[in-house]
Each structure stands twice: as structure tokens, then as C-alpha cells.
Design an enzyme around this catalytic site. Structure first.
Site, PDB file in Angstrom:
ATOM      1  N   HIS A 113     -25.759 -46.236  58.867  1.00 38.65           N
ATOM      2  CA  HIS A 113     -25.020 -45.129  59.487  1.00 38.65           C
ATOM      3  C   HIS A 113     -25.526 -43.781  58.960  1.00 38.65           C
ATOM      4  O   HIS A 113     -25.700 -42.825  59.710  1.00 38.65           O
ATOM      5  CB  HIS A 113     -23.530 -45.232  59.162  1.00 38.65           C
ATOM      6  N   GLN A 152     -13.106 -52.642  72.548  1.00 37.76           N
ATOM      7  CA  GLN A 152     -14.391 -53.360  72.561  1.00 37.76           C
ATOM      8  C   GLN A 152     -14.332 -54.681  71.810  1.00 37.76           C
ATOM      9  O   GLN A 152     -15.344 -55.357  71.683  1.00 37.76           O
ATOM     10  CB  GLN A 152     -15.520 -52.473  72.027  1.00 37.76           C
ATOM     11  N   GLN A 157     -26.724 -52.510  73.255  1.00 34.66           N
ATOM     12  CA  GLN A 157     -25.763 -51.403  73.371  1.00 34.66           C
ATOM     13  C   GLN A 157     -26.488 -50.091  73.670  1.00 34.66           C
ATOM     14  O   GLN A 157     -26.050 -49.301  74.517  1.00 34.66           O
ATOM     15  CB  GLN A 157     -24.984 -51.299  72.055  1.00 34.66           C
ATOM     16  N   MET A 214     -28.518 -54.072  57.733  1.00 32.67           N
ATOM     17  CA  MET A 214     -27.225 -53.618  57.194  1.00 32.67           C
ATOM     18  C   MET A 214     -26.174 -53.652  58.287  1.00 32.67           C
ATOM     19  O   MET A 214     -26.449 -53.292  59.432  1.00 32.67           O
ATOM     20  CB  MET A 214     -27.367 -52.214  56.629  1.00 32.67           C
ATOM     21  N   SER A 215     -24.995 -54.096  57.914  1.00 39.92           N
ATOM     22  CA  SER A 215     -23.896 -54.197  58.871  1.00 39.92           C
ATOM     23  C   SER A 215     -22.586 -54.198  58.110  1.00 39.92           C
ATOM     24  O   SER A 215     -22.505 -54.743  57.003  1.00 39.92           O
ATOM     25  CB  SER A 215     -24.024 -55.502  59.663  1.00 39.92           C
ATOM     26  N   SER A 216     -21.576 -53.607  58.717  1.00 41.02           N
ATOM     27  CA  SER A 216     -20.250 -53.629  58.084  1.00 41.02           C
ATOM     28  C   SER A 216     -19.775 -55.068  57.920  1.00 41.02           C
ATOM     29  O   SER A 216     -18.995 -55.374  57.025  1.00 41.02           O
ATOM     30  CB  SER A 216     -19.254 -52.854  58.942  1.00 41.02           C
TER      31      SER A 216
HETATM   32  P1  AMP Z   1     -20.857 -49.452  64.106  1.00 44.75           P
HETATM   33  O1  AMP Z   1     -20.096 -48.685  63.082  1.00 44.75           O
HETATM   34  O2  AMP Z   1     -21.232 -50.837  63.673  1.00 44.75           O
HETATM   35  O3  AMP Z   1     -20.224 -49.393  65.472  1.00 44.75           O
HETATM   36  O4  AMP Z   1     -22.253 -48.721  64.254  1.00 44.75           O
HETATM   37  C1  AMP Z   1     -22.319 -47.351  64.526  1.00 44.75           C
HETATM   38  C2  AMP Z   1     -23.749 -46.979  64.802  1.00 44.75           C
HETATM   39  O5  AMP Z   1     -24.555 -47.304  63.673  1.00 44.75           O
HETATM   40  C3  AMP Z   1     -24.355 -47.729  65.989  1.00 44.75           C
HETATM   41  O6  AMP Z   1     -25.178 -46.846  66.732  1.00 44.75           O
HETATM   42  C4  AMP Z   1     -25.163 -48.807  65.328  1.00 44.75           C
HETATM   43  O7  AMP Z   1     -26.251 -49.256  66.112  1.00 44.75           O
HETATM   44  C5  AMP Z   1     -25.653 -48.086  64.084  1.00 44.75           C
HETATM   45  N1  AMP Z   1     -26.035 -49.024  63.031  1.00 44.75           N
HETATM   46  C6  AMP Z   1     -25.318 -50.064  62.554  1.00 44.75           C
HETATM   47  N2  AMP Z   1     -26.011 -50.736  61.607  1.00 44.75           N
HETATM   48  C7  AMP Z   1     -27.208 -50.093  61.504  1.00 44.75           C
HETATM   49  C8  AMP Z   1     -28.383 -50.314  60.705  1.00 44.75           C
HETATM   50  N3  AMP Z   1     -28.461 -51.302  59.827  1.00 44.75           N
HETATM   51  N4  AMP Z   1     -29.417 -49.452  60.857  1.00 44.75           N
HETATM   52  C9  AMP Z   1     -29.356 -48.435  61.755  1.00 44.75           C
HETATM   53  N5  AMP Z   1     -28.274 -48.175  62.530  1.00 44.75           N
HETATM   54  C10 AMP Z   1     -27.223 -48.996  62.408  1.00 44.75           C
END
Ligand code: AMP
Length: 282
Positions: free
Chosen positions: A37, A61, A156, A187-189
Site C-alpha cells: 500500500h 465487495q 481488478q 504482501m497482503s493483509s
Molecule cells: P486492499 O487494501 O487489499 O483493497 O488493496 C488496496 C490497493 O493496494 C489495491 O490497489 C491493491 O491492488 C494494492 N495492493 C495490495 N497488495 C499489494 C502489494 N503487495 N503490492 C502492491 N499493491 C498492492
């Protein structure tokens, strides 16, 4: 860094910026911010004079059996990270601000059918409708010149590009590459749901995607063969694979023979956690 929770406080700030002739970039997020992010924020800061990061876990969503209730919410830490990274405005609306007519009666937008009925859309019916619906709201509330999204959610990104164009939003949709752990894991929440062993297995998703790219570039393996090999590799690690797919990057169609401009995309369950990732071929 300023903060806005409601529409009026948001407008006050963005109107002031507009009067000063500043351009605005928006980075929409659902919070629980990580380096992926923050990389989008850094990217956005180069694209516009002022940056807005929205933090909103959008209920429309999530499917009924998905993780909306337990999705990680870490607002205080998020605000600190945004402040430290030079964000100008954190927009942290509540449901009443985003859906003033009430959630049950919200006007909804449908994502482009051809893009939203495959891959993620096939497994998560209605998901992309919720995504474009909330983005329409956020674009109208913030009025950005630029909006920045991660390639991590590649489908998306295509759907949002199409939506902005189709509805005539005067906003440039830009994207930034996926930020990864040292292991390659995107990386991911949702990574915080994984225990240590699951995290190690999850790193295989990116490895399998890169092996697929290698095989496709070598030219010896067909896309179908590459898909099967990838799926088997992840199954061997104990993951349940939703899809491992070689697609045309521009519209996610199944590629014809010898076609270029491909992307390999995967979604797999690691225990109770569903993870996605993708990489470009060329
Ligand atoms: P989210 O909070 O998961 O909805 O993600 C918010 C934004 O952050 C979206 O545009 C995602 O594609 C982007 N995003 C999530 N994980 C990553 C990552 N590891 N690297 C780059 N962008 C990310």
C-alpha cells in the site's frame, strides 16, 4: 497529515487544494496497510501535488461467506504509517458517508461482464460489482485526477480501467507493481491469517508462477500444460487451487497459439486463507 471522516470535511480540504491549483491522487485501500500500500502512496506522490489515501472496508465487495467481519482493522497503526510516508489526507469514511442511502438500498453498478465473470469473478460472484460501486462513490467524493492501484489485483485493475472509461470519469487509472516478501510471497493483509508453515507454502505460489513464465518463454510447453503443472505444484504443497491460468493480459481471454502479452494468474487456499497473485510473461 489531515484526516477526513465525513463528506463535508473532505470537500473542505479538497476544495482548498483545488483553489490552490493542486492536482489530487487517490489511493483506495481497505486498511491494514503494508509496504505494498505504501508503495502505491509513494507512486501517487510523484503523480500529483496532493495525495489522499482512503481506508474503508467495503461491505458490498464481500460475499456472504467471506471474511468481512474478521477482516483486519488497524486504523491507528494505518494513520501513523500514512503520516510517516507523507500522505496529505487520510480519508476514513464510515458506511453512512459512502452509502448515505443505506447499505440495503444502495444503488449499485455492475462491472463489465466479460472481465468480471472469469477467474476471481467466477469464484466470488458480485465481488467486482461491489468494487466498482465503491470506487464510483470514492471518485465522486474525492474527485481525483489520478487513482493508483496495485498489479497484485490484476483483474481488478482491468475492471477499474474499463469502468472509469465506460462511465467517463475524468481520472487517470495508474498501476504499480506488486510488492513482495523476501520469499516472493505477495504482501497482503490476509497474510496475517497464515501461520509459519502456511507462509512457507504460500511462497510457492509466486515460485510456481515464475516457473510458468519460464516454461512459456522457453516455448516448449503449451499454456494448458503450464496451467496443469502449476496447479499440481501448489496442490503438492497442500493448497487447494481455485485456478492457475495463462491469460491474455489485455482482456483475460484464453490466448491463441503463439500469442504474446500474456499474464499468469493464480488463486489458492492456504488453510482457511485465500491468496491471489499474478506475474507478466513478457
Ligand atoms: P486492499 O487494501 O487489499 O483493497 O488493496 C488496496 C490497493 O493496494 C489495491 O490497489 C491493491 O491492488 C494494492 N495492493 C495490495 N497488495 C499489494 C502489494 N503487495 N503490492 C502492491 N499493491 C498492492
Amino acid at each position: 497529515m489531515e484526516r477526513a471522516v465525513g463528506r463535508d470535511s473532505l470537500r473542505k480540504i479538497t476544495s482548498r487544494w483545488r483553489r490552490d491549483g493542486c492536482s489530487i491522487a487517490l489511493v483506495p485501500t481497505m486498511g491494514n496497510l503494508h509496504d505494498g500500500h505504501l508503495a502505491l502512496l509513494r507512486f501517487a506522490r510523484k503523480r500529483a501535488d496532493r495525495t489522499v489515501v482512503s481506508v474503508y472496508v467495503n461491505p458490498t465487495q464481500f460475499g456472504p461467506s467471506e471474511d468481512f467481519a474478521k477482516y483486519p482493522r488497524t486504523l491507528e497503526a494505518d494513520l501513523e504509517a500514512l503520516h510517516a510516508a507523507g500522505c496529505d489526507l487520510a480519508f476514513t469514511p464510515d458506511d453512512a458517508c459512502v452509502y448515505p442511502g443505506g447499505l440495503a438500498d444502495a444503488v449499485r453498478i455492475l462491472a463489465a461482464p466479460s472481465l468480471s465473470s472469469v477467474l476471481e469473478g467466477q469464484r466470488r460472484p458480485g465481488h467486482f460489482d461491489g468494487v466498482v460501486t465503491v470506487l464510483a462513490r470514492l471518485f465522486n467524493l474525492v474527485g481525483p485526477d489520478v487513482a493508483v492501484f496495485g498489479e497484485k489485483d490484476f483483474q481488478q485493475l482491468l475492471i477499474i480501467r474499463h469502468m472509469a472509461e465506460d462511465l467517463g470519469y475524468p481520472v487517470a487509472i495508474e498501476s504499480a507493481p506488486t510488492v513482495r516478501e523476501a520469499s516472493g510471497l505477495a504482501m497482503s493483509s490476509r497474510n496475517r491469517y497464515l501461520d509459519r508453515a502456511q507462509k512457507a507454502a504460500a511462497a510457492r505460489i509466486n515460485a510456481a508462477l515464475l516457473e510458468a513464465v519460464h516454461a512459456l518463454k522457453g516455448g516448449a510447453a503449451s499454456p494448458e500444460r503450464v496451467e496443469r503443472t502449476g496447479e499440481e505444484a501448489l496442490s503438492r504443497e497442500g493448497m487447494r487451487v481455485d485456478y492457475f491460468a495463462v491469460r491474455r493480459a489485455s482482456d483475460l481471454a484464453v490466448p491463441g497459439p503463439g500469442e504474446r502479452g500474456l499474464r499468469v494468474l493464480a488463486a489458492a487456499w492456504c488453510g482457511q486463507t485465500r491468496l491471489i497473485d499474478n506475474v507478466p510473461v513478457d
